[in-house]
Design an enzyme around this catalytic site. Structure first.
Site, short mmCIF file in Angstrom:
data_model
loop_
_atom_site.label_atom_id
_atom_site.label_comp_id
_atom_site.label_asym_id
_atom_site.label_seq_id
_atom_site.Cartn_x
_atom_site.Cartn_y
_atom_site.Cartn_z
N CYS A 188 40.65 17.23 52.79
CA CYS A 188 39.30 17.73 52.13
C CYS A 188 39.57 18.50 50.78
O CYS A 188 38.79 19.72 50.47
CB CYS A 188 38.42 18.48 52.80
SG CYS A 188 37.87 17.45 54.38
N HIS B 154 37.91 23.65 49.28
CA HIS B 154 37.70 22.70 50.44
C HIS B 154 36.37 22.08 49.89
O HIS B 154 35.68 22.94 49.32
CB HIS B 154 37.48 23.32 52.00
CG HIS B 154 37.34 22.30 52.81
ND1 HIS B 154 36.02 21.39 53.21
CD2 HIS B 154 38.32 22.03 54.05
CE1 HIS B 154 36.43 20.74 54.24
NE2 HIS B 154 37.49 21.01 54.61
N ASP C 149 35.23 31.83 52.06
CA ASP C 149 35.36 31.06 53.04
C ASP C 149 36.70 31.33 53.98
O ASP C 149 37.83 31.27 53.50
CB ASP C 149 35.85 29.72 52.44
CG ASP C 149 36.32 28.53 53.28
OD1 ASP C 149 36.48 28.59 54.68
OD2 ASP C 149 36.40 27.22 52.67
N LYS D 171 38.48 26.13 64.88
CA LYS D 171 39.73 26.22 64.12
C LYS D 171 40.21 27.70 65.03
O LYS D 171 41.32 28.20 64.51
CB LYS D 171 39.56 26.57 62.76
CG LYS D 171 39.28 25.30 62.07
CD LYS D 171 39.19 25.51 60.40
CE LYS D 171 38.87 24.31 59.72
NZ LYS D 171 39.75 23.11 59.86
#
Length: 420
Positions: free
Chosen positions: A374, A128, A205, A231
């Site tokens: 992204c 990302h 991540d 999320k």
């Protein structure tokens, strides 16, 4: 077995999500964009509302009842997150605005103070932008060099290439756990072990993994892990950084001001203890409390149950997508029982622009994502300006997948007939 899980998870929980019970352009909403942001259950909405209606006050700074209640709820949310990911200490959980800020915190606090000219950062081509751009900024400031792990033939993380990139110059590995475009589950445990053998720090991540599967940071062994609340059924504007306590203690503060101090003098200051050292200013109190409610909600369902159910949805989604000709899905195929990738599929259809496809599907009530998600560098590798993406969560059902496939086929036929 499937029917039982669907009854006890998706069908049972749908009543908890008011937003799902509406019509879009006169059609029932079918929300298939949870990789971008998840929907929020009533318990989370109530927690946010209750804070502002009953307990609205600043935290840590007052002895009155409202402040005490707000502080207890705010710090209680930290405890819940620590338990969710099995952190060794609540001091290892830092509240941030989102995962992007959490990565920037590590980049500017640790990276700017530890990286030197010629040092190497390893990341991957599937990252990302939030896990690329901060390191590009830090590399430019420090003279460090970024190296990118490439993909295997089946479009997964190339572990052998990763091994070849490791050197005595490598100081940091920063990779995504689950790709938001490829859907692949990266071998983070092995990556961490290989990196740590050479004293290399590792950041994970986990935006696409924390909401969907059980995470144990102690077993994983990562030095830092980041995630976003929005999320995982929580509100926007709140996320968190996990960091090993010893590393966080060595890192200088990211921002200066109120809350992160111990004492302030005209000629300097001393930092507060963890986790407050990295939480300058008035935090997103209501959002943190609501994120705690989201953690309660997810743990009430059971992360193992969510993961198992989503594997079934994944298997079914890919089976149905396989019926559509000229449809190119990015990333690896799941096994027949849905293992090996996340419950999402980024795809393109020959001759049809993704934004056109998603726009027509929206008019039929389907919320899917189109664009580069992204991950522009990754899409450039595929010679694609973007893609469509359908992503599932535990509140989705097989019936919704069936309806989506019918609408997708009809939309493709519409464009095909236009071009003839």
């Amino acid at each position: 077995m499937t029917a039982i899980k669907e009854k006890t998870i998706a069908v049972k929980v749908r009543k908890d999500f008011p937003i799902l019970h509406q019509k879009i352009h006169g059609k029932p909403l079918i929300y298939l964009d949870s990789a971008a942001t998840s929907q929020k259950p009533v318990a989370v909405l109530d927690a946010l509302r209750n804070y502002y209606e009953q307990d609205n006050s600043n935290v840590h700074r007052g002895a009155h009842t409202l402040s005490v209640r707000a502080t207890e709820a705010y710090e209680g949310a930290r405890d819940k997150i620590a338990k969710l990911i099995n952190a060794a200490s609540r001091q290892e959980i830092i509240f941030t605005r989102n995962a992007t800020e959490a990565i920037n915190l590590v980049a500017y606090s640790w990276g700017l103070n530890n990286l030197k000219p010629g040092d190497e950062i390893i990341t991957s081509v599937m990252e990302h932008h939030s896990n690329i751009v901060p390191w590009q900024i830090i590399a430019k400031k420090t003279g460090a060099v970024i190296k990118y792990v490439q993909l295997t033939a089946d479009e997964t993380f190339d572990l052998e290439h990763f091994k070849s990139l490791l050197s005595d110059k490598t100081k940091l590995v920063t990779i995504v756990h689950i790709s938001n475009t490829l859907g692949c589950l990266n071998p983070v445990n092995e990556v961490i072990k290989l990196a740590h053998k050479s004293g290399i720090k590792v950041l994970i991540d986990a935006c696409q993994s924390v909401p969907h599967t059980l995470i144990d940071v102690q077993a994983m062994g990562c030095d830092w892990l980041v995630a976003s609340g929005h999320k995982m059924c929580g509100p926007s504007g709140i996320g968190f950084l996990y960091g090993k306590k010893a590393i966080l203690e060595e890192m200088p503060p990211f921002l200066g001001g109120g809350e992160m101090i111990n004492e302030v003098f005209f000629d300097g200051f001393t930092c507060g203890e963890l986790p407050h050292k990295f939480e300058a200013g008035t935090p997103a109190i209501g959002e943190a409390i609501a994120l705690g409610a989201a953690v309660d909600y997810l743990m009430g369902i059971g992360m193992d149950n969510i993961h198992a159910y989503e594997e079934e949805l994944t298997a079914y989604l890919f089976k149905k997508l396989g019926e559509i000709p000229n449809l190119r899905i990015y990333g690896p195929k799941p096994t027949e029982d849905g293992k090996g990738r996340a419950a999402l599929a980024a795809f393109n259809i020959e001759g049809i622009h993704g934004s056109d496809l998603s726009t027509l599907l929206d008019h039929e009530g389907f919320a899917i994502r189109s664009g580069h998600h992204c991950t522009q560098p990754l899409h450039r590798l595929f010679n694609a300006s973007g893609s469509c993406r359908v992503s599932l969560y535990f509140y989705n059902t097989r019936e919704e997948i069936d309806a989506f496939i019918v609408a997708l086929k009809d939309t493709i036929d519409f464009f095909t007939n236009m071009m003839e």
